[in-house]
Design a protein around this motif. Structure first.
Motif, PDB file in Angstrom:
ATOM      1  N   TRP A 404       0.940  -1.282   0.051  1.00 49.11           N
ATOM      2  CA  TRP A 404      -0.195   0.092   0.046  1.00 49.11           C
ATOM      3  C   TRP A 404       0.793   1.215   0.086  1.00 49.11           C
ATOM      4  O   TRP A 404       1.985   1.339   0.648  1.00 49.11           O
ATOM      5  CB  TRP A 404      -0.711   0.148   1.294  1.00 49.11           C
ATOM      6  N   SER A 405       0.295   2.327  -0.595  1.00 50.77           N
ATOM      7  CA  SER A 405       0.701   3.644  -0.496  1.00 50.77           C
ATOM      8  C   SER A 405       0.101   4.554   0.326  1.00 50.77           C
ATOM      9  O   SER A 405      -1.402   3.931   0.432  1.00 50.77           O
ATOM     10  CB  SER A 405       1.166   4.257  -2.040  1.00 50.77           C
ATOM     11  N   SER A 406       0.232   5.757   0.594  1.00 53.27           N
ATOM     12  CA  SER A 406      -0.474   6.770   1.216  1.00 53.27           C
ATOM     13  C   SER A 406      -1.262   7.522   0.220  1.00 53.27           C
ATOM     14  O   SER A 406      -2.290   8.192   0.530  1.00 53.27           O
ATOM     15  CB  SER A 406       0.134   7.529   2.214  1.00 53.27           C
ATOM     16  N   ASP A 407      -0.874   7.406  -1.234  1.00 56.82           N
ATOM     17  CA  ASP A 407      -1.761   7.975  -1.971  1.00 56.82           C
ATOM     18  C   ASP A 407      -3.144   7.274  -2.370  1.00 56.82           C
ATOM     19  O   ASP A 407      -3.076   6.149  -2.601  1.00 56.82           O
ATOM     20  CB  ASP A 407      -0.836   8.000  -3.329  1.00 56.82           C
ATOM     21  N   LYS A 408      -4.091   8.092  -2.751  1.00 56.28           N
ATOM     22  CA  LYS A 408      -5.454   7.629  -2.811  1.00 56.28           C
ATOM     23  C   LYS A 408      -5.716   7.833  -4.474  1.00 56.28           C
ATOM     24  O   LYS A 408      -5.602   8.934  -4.878  1.00 56.28           O
ATOM     25  CB  LYS A 408      -6.415   8.115  -1.950  1.00 56.28           C
ATOM     26  N   ARG A 409      -6.430   6.958  -5.099  1.00 59.92           N
ATOM     27  CA  ARG A 409      -7.224   7.083  -6.202  1.00 59.92           C
ATOM     28  C   ARG A 409      -8.680   7.772  -6.194  1.00 59.92           C
ATOM     29  O   ARG A 409      -9.071   8.621  -6.942  1.00 59.92           O
ATOM     30  CB  ARG A 409      -7.100   5.747  -7.124  1.00 59.92           C
ATOM     31  N   SER A 410      -9.213   7.175  -5.152  1.00 61.48           N
ATOM     32  CA  SER A 410     -10.548   7.538  -4.743  1.00 61.48           C
ATOM     33  C   SER A 410     -10.839   7.672  -3.402  1.00 61.48           C
ATOM     34  O   SER A 410      -9.934   7.143  -2.631  1.00 61.48           O
ATOM     35  CB  SER A 410     -11.672   7.014  -5.653  1.00 61.48           C
ATOM     36  N   LEU A 411     -11.996   7.668  -2.850  1.00 58.01           N
ATOM     37  CA  LEU A 411     -12.358   7.716  -1.530  1.00 58.01           C
ATOM     38  C   LEU A 411     -12.221   6.342  -1.266  1.00 58.01           C
ATOM     39  O   LEU A 411     -11.955   5.724   0.080  1.00 58.01           O
ATOM     40  CB  LEU A 411     -13.771   8.036  -1.039  1.00 58.01           C
ATOM     41  N   SER A 412     -12.271   5.212  -2.110  1.00 55.04           N
ATOM     42  CA  SER A 412     -12.524   3.880  -1.552  1.00 55.04           C
ATOM     43  C   SER A 412     -11.345   3.013  -2.306  1.00 55.04           C
ATOM     44  O   SER A 412     -11.052   1.776  -2.067  1.00 55.04           O
ATOM     45  CB  SER A 412     -13.603   3.152  -2.298  1.00 55.04           C
ATOM     46  N   ALA A 413     -10.373   3.752  -3.089  1.00 54.36           N
ATOM     47  CA  ALA A 413      -9.426   2.863  -3.774  1.00 54.36           C
ATOM     48  C   ALA A 413      -8.079   3.743  -3.416  1.00 54.36           C
ATOM     49  O   ALA A 413      -7.866   4.798  -3.477  1.00 54.36           O
ATOM     50  CB  ALA A 413      -9.493   2.664  -5.100  1.00 54.36           C
ATOM     51  N   ALA A 414      -7.057   2.988  -2.993  1.00 55.48           N
ATOM     52  CA  ALA A 414      -5.492   3.511  -2.977  1.00 55.48           C
ATOM     53  C   ALA A 414      -4.373   2.816  -3.811  1.00 55.48           C
ATOM     54  O   ALA A 414      -4.847   1.767  -4.322  1.00 55.48           O
ATOM     55  CB  ALA A 414      -5.012   3.082  -1.497  1.00 55.48           C
ATOM     56  N   TRP A 415      -3.413   3.508  -4.380  1.00 53.53           N
ATOM     57  CA  TRP A 415      -2.560   3.071  -5.154  1.00 53.53           C
ATOM     58  C   TRP A 415      -1.541   2.405  -4.562  1.00 53.53           C
ATOM     59  O   TRP A 415      -1.221   2.446  -3.170  1.00 53.53           O
ATOM     60  CB  TRP A 415      -1.795   4.339  -5.535  1.00 53.53           C
ATOM     61  N   HIS A 416      -1.148   1.364  -5.026  1.00 53.39           N
ATOM     62  CA  HIS A 416       0.087   0.352  -4.454  1.00 53.39           C
ATOM     63  C   HIS A 416       1.033   0.059  -5.550  1.00 53.39           C
ATOM     64  O   HIS A 416       0.791   0.243  -6.808  1.00 53.39           O
ATOM     65  CB  HIS A 416      -0.708  -0.679  -3.971  1.00 53.39           C
ATOM     66  N   VAL A 417       2.237  -0.465  -5.063  1.00 47.94           N
ATOM     67  CA  VAL A 417       3.258  -0.813  -6.043  1.00 47.94           C
ATOM     68  C   VAL A 417       3.374  -2.344  -5.948  1.00 47.94           C
ATOM     69  O   VAL A 417       3.268  -3.171  -4.794  1.00 47.94           O
ATOM     70  CB  VAL A 417       4.652  -0.156  -5.595  1.00 47.94           C
ATOM     71  N   GLN A 418       3.469  -3.008  -7.107  1.00 45.89           N
ATOM     72  CA  GLN A 418       3.646  -4.568  -7.063  1.00 45.89           C
ATOM     73  C   GLN A 418       5.080  -4.846  -7.466  1.00 45.89           C
ATOM     74  O   GLN A 418       5.657  -4.742  -8.512  1.00 45.89           O
ATOM     75  CB  GLN A 418       2.806  -5.091  -8.148  1.00 45.89           C
ATOM     76  N   PHE A 419       5.791  -5.262  -6.544  1.00 49.79           N
ATOM     77  CA  PHE A 419       7.277  -5.614  -6.422  1.00 49.79           C
ATOM     78  C   PHE A 419       7.465  -7.039  -7.304  1.00 49.79           C
ATOM     79  O   PHE A 419       8.489  -7.179  -7.850  1.00 49.79           O
ATOM     80  CB  PHE A 419       7.730  -5.845  -5.278  1.00 49.79           C
ATOM     81  N   ASP A 420       6.317  -7.713  -7.380  1.00 44.27           N
ATOM     82  CA  ASP A 420       6.492  -9.107  -8.021  1.00 44.27           C
ATOM     83  C   ASP A 420       6.414  -8.814  -9.790  1.00 44.27           C
ATOM     84  O   ASP A 420       6.648  -9.650 -10.623  1.00 44.27           O
ATOM     85  CB  ASP A 420       5.361 -10.134  -7.534  1.00 44.27           C
ATOM     86  N   ARG A 421       5.832  -7.489 -10.077  1.00 46.71           N
ATOM     87  CA  ARG A 421       5.538  -7.227 -11.413  1.00 46.71           C
ATOM     88  C   ARG A 421       6.373  -6.009 -11.990  1.00 46.71           C
ATOM     89  O   ARG A 421       6.410  -5.674 -13.214  1.00 46.71           O
ATOM     90  CB  ARG A 421       4.254  -7.353 -11.707  1.00 46.71           C
ATOM     91  N   GLY A 422       6.700  -5.097 -11.116  1.00 51.08           N
ATOM     92  CA  GLY A 422       7.613  -4.241 -11.312  1.00 51.08           C
ATOM     93  C   GLY A 422       6.876  -2.899 -11.635  1.00 51.08           C
ATOM     94  O   GLY A 422       7.478  -1.916 -12.404  1.00 51.08           O
ATOM     95  N   TYR A 423       5.357  -2.827 -11.325  1.00 52.90           N
ATOM     96  CA  TYR A 423       4.699  -1.384 -11.782  1.00 52.90           C
ATOM     97  C   TYR A 423       3.727  -1.221 -10.512  1.00 52.90           C
ATOM     98  O   TYR A 423       3.734  -1.835  -9.524  1.00 52.90           O
ATOM     99  CB  TYR A 423       4.038  -1.741 -12.961  1.00 52.90           C
ATOM    100  N   PHE A 424       3.050  -0.020 -10.767  1.00 48.50           N
ATOM    101  CA  PHE A 424       1.939   0.288  -9.738  1.00 48.50           C
ATOM    102  C   PHE A 424       0.609   0.145 -10.471  1.00 48.50           C
ATOM    103  O   PHE A 424       0.473   0.441 -11.381  1.00 48.50           O
ATOM    104  CB  PHE A 424       2.464   1.543  -9.183  1.00 48.50           C
ATOM    105  N   HIS A 425      -0.353   0.111  -9.350  1.00 48.85           N
ATOM    106  CA  HIS A 425      -1.560   0.083  -9.598  1.00 48.85           C
ATOM    107  C   HIS A 425      -2.440   0.501  -8.620  1.00 48.85           C
ATOM    108  O   HIS A 425      -1.917   0.892  -7.682  1.00 48.85           O
ATOM    109  CB  HIS A 425      -2.129  -1.177 -10.130  1.00 48.85           C
ATOM    110  N   TYR A 426      -3.805   0.648  -8.674  1.00 50.28           N
ATOM    111  CA  TYR A 426      -4.743   1.034  -7.584  1.00 50.28           C
ATOM    112  C   TYR A 426      -5.732  -0.305  -7.341  1.00 50.28           C
ATOM    113  O   TYR A 426      -5.785  -1.197  -7.967  1.00 50.28           O
ATOM    114  CB  TYR A 426      -5.601   2.055  -7.987  1.00 50.28           C
TER     115      TYR A 426
END
Length: 441
Positions: A404-426
């Motif tokens: 998890w990151s502290s950054d939010k995409r919306s009230l219900s979703a937060a951005w996260h980084v996937q170390f197994d795939r090498g990119y980020f998503h929400y």
């Protein structure tokens, strides 16, 4: 009906002589501390002893006769209303430990505090008192003054050293000779230097995976000078000589050497240009955003500068140092990371609670851990998979596949980084969490 305070005492009732109990301040290794008031409303700290009562009382008796604004004053001692041994002291709400845990301090403040600590030690030495537990939690800040407190381990010695002095203190701050039960004032000066190093760098100079490892580092290890500018290296090199005879032989000599660093051309230029910065900043190459934001896809991609596949356009060249206390410092970004993180993947609210729990138990000695921003998490990404089969250094636990990151995409979703795939998503459900904190700037 009022509830009893820890220790079975009633608030707003007398606890010691005419002193009224107001609140519980905290629990230490040898006792509980309460805030009390006298009959005209002046506040004091009352320490109720639970262990080493006679040792603590001897230390207090040694210091009570000294009148100095460099020391936390001892007002009285005796028995509480519940027949427990107690010590009444001057109340100072802010310790140096509290300040270091809450916020970084700049280089000039660290210097001033160090000189204040040495002035306090000079008072103790002049009165033949060895403190034996100099550390930030026992140093109290009153405006620009540092007062030395907690004299439970203090003892009177007749000379520069004593063969009868037993090894007590707080492990990270103890001098190597303390483990051999024969030491003196040089050990207090060593501890003060450890405090100064921590104020400048944000980390402890001697570390290990366990008490034996820390002790080994103190007795045999070399100091890490990478976090220090060139001007400070000779000073700390002498402060941390294993042989006390090779260190500075007096408080005055230490103060003179510390002040001479301030007179160096490099430091003077910083002062003249009003750009006085902590030593650690000289090693930092990247300044990353540490404040969380909320942004939808398009705006976030633009902020971070990402490929359409959500991978970074460029990768940071990290400069990792394993701190041997389950944390890793990245000197390239000025960030200190957990090596591991949450044991299981958890929802966002639980992730926030996990961070709070780390701070409550002062993980690795600090209570200013936080959830990283996406920008900070991305700084850990490697361009290729590492030996742990993840896009992150093998220094880190491979269990935390995505965080998890502290950054939010919306009230219900937060951005996260996937170390197994090498990119980020929400995400809206569950992830792991890895905490971070910043080195002083």
């Amino acid at each position: 009906m009022k509830k009893r305070i820890k220790g079975n005492y009633m608030p707003d009732k007398k606890i010691f002589k005419e002193y009224i109990l107001r609140s519980f301040l905290g629990q230490g290794a040898f006792g509980r501390v309460y805030l009390v008031e006298n009959d005209i409303g002046l506040s004091f700290a009352l320490k109720v002893l639970e262990k080493n009562v006679q040792v603590e009382k001897r230390g207090v008796e040694s210091v009570m006769r000294i009148q100095s604004n460099r020391l936390v004053s001892i007002q009285d001692y005796g028995k509480t209303t519940d027949d427990e041994d107690c010590i009444l002291m001057e109340y100072l709400p802010a310790s140096l430990e509290d300040i270091l845990a809450e916020r970084p301090i700049n280089e000039l403040t660290a210097f001033k505090y160090f000189i204040e600590i040495l002035l306090g030690l000079k008072v103790l030495e002049r009165n033949n008192i060895l403190h034996r537990d100099i550390k930030p939690a026992n140093l109290f800040v009153l405006e620009d003054i540092i007062k030395i407190g907690d004299f439970g381990t203090a003892r009177y010695i007749s000379g520069e050293s004593s063969s009868k002095t037993s090894g007590v203190g707080t492990l990270h701050y103890m001098a190597p000779e303390a483990f051999h039960n024969k030491y003196g004032f040089a050990a207090d000066r060593w501890s003060a230097a450890v405090v100064y190093y921590r104020m400048l760098t944000g980390t402890l100079v001697f570390q290990g995976d366990d008490p034996a490892g820390i002790m080994g580092s103190i007795v045999e290890g070399k100091i890490d000078t990478d976090l220090l500018s060139y001007n400070y290296r000779p000073f700390f090199g002498k402060c941390f000589q294993k042989d006390p005879e090779k260190r500075y032989q007096s408080i005055d000599a230490m103060m003179k050497a510390a002040k001479n660093i301030r007179k160096s051309p490099e430091i003077q230029n910083q002062i003249r240009e009003k750009k006085l910065k902590p030593v650690t900043q000289q090693k930092t190459k990247y300044k990353l955003r540490d404040k969380p934001i909320r942004a939808p896809n398009e705006k976030f991609y633009k902020i971070l500068g990402l490929h359409s596949n959500l991978r970074p356009l460029g990768y940071i060249k990290n400069d990792f140092k394993d701190n041997k206390n389950n944390t890793v410092t990245d000197r390239a970004t000025g960030l200190i990371w957990q090596k591991s993180g949450s044991d299981t993947y958890i929802d966002y609210k639980a992730a926030q609670e996990y961070i709070q729990q780390l701070n409550r138990r002062r993980f690795a000695g600090y209570n200013n851990w936080r959830m990283p921003t996406v920008e900070e998490l991305i700084s850990l990404l490697e361009q290729e998979k590492q030996s742990n089969n993840l896009y992150v250094s093998s220094l880190f636990d491979k269990k935390q596949l995505w965080c998890w990151s502290s950054d939010k995409r919306s009230l219900s979703a937060a951005w996260h980084v996937q170390f197994d795939r090498g990119y980020f998503h929400y995400f809206e459900e569950k992830c792991y969490v890895r905490a971070v904190r910043s080195l002083p700037f």
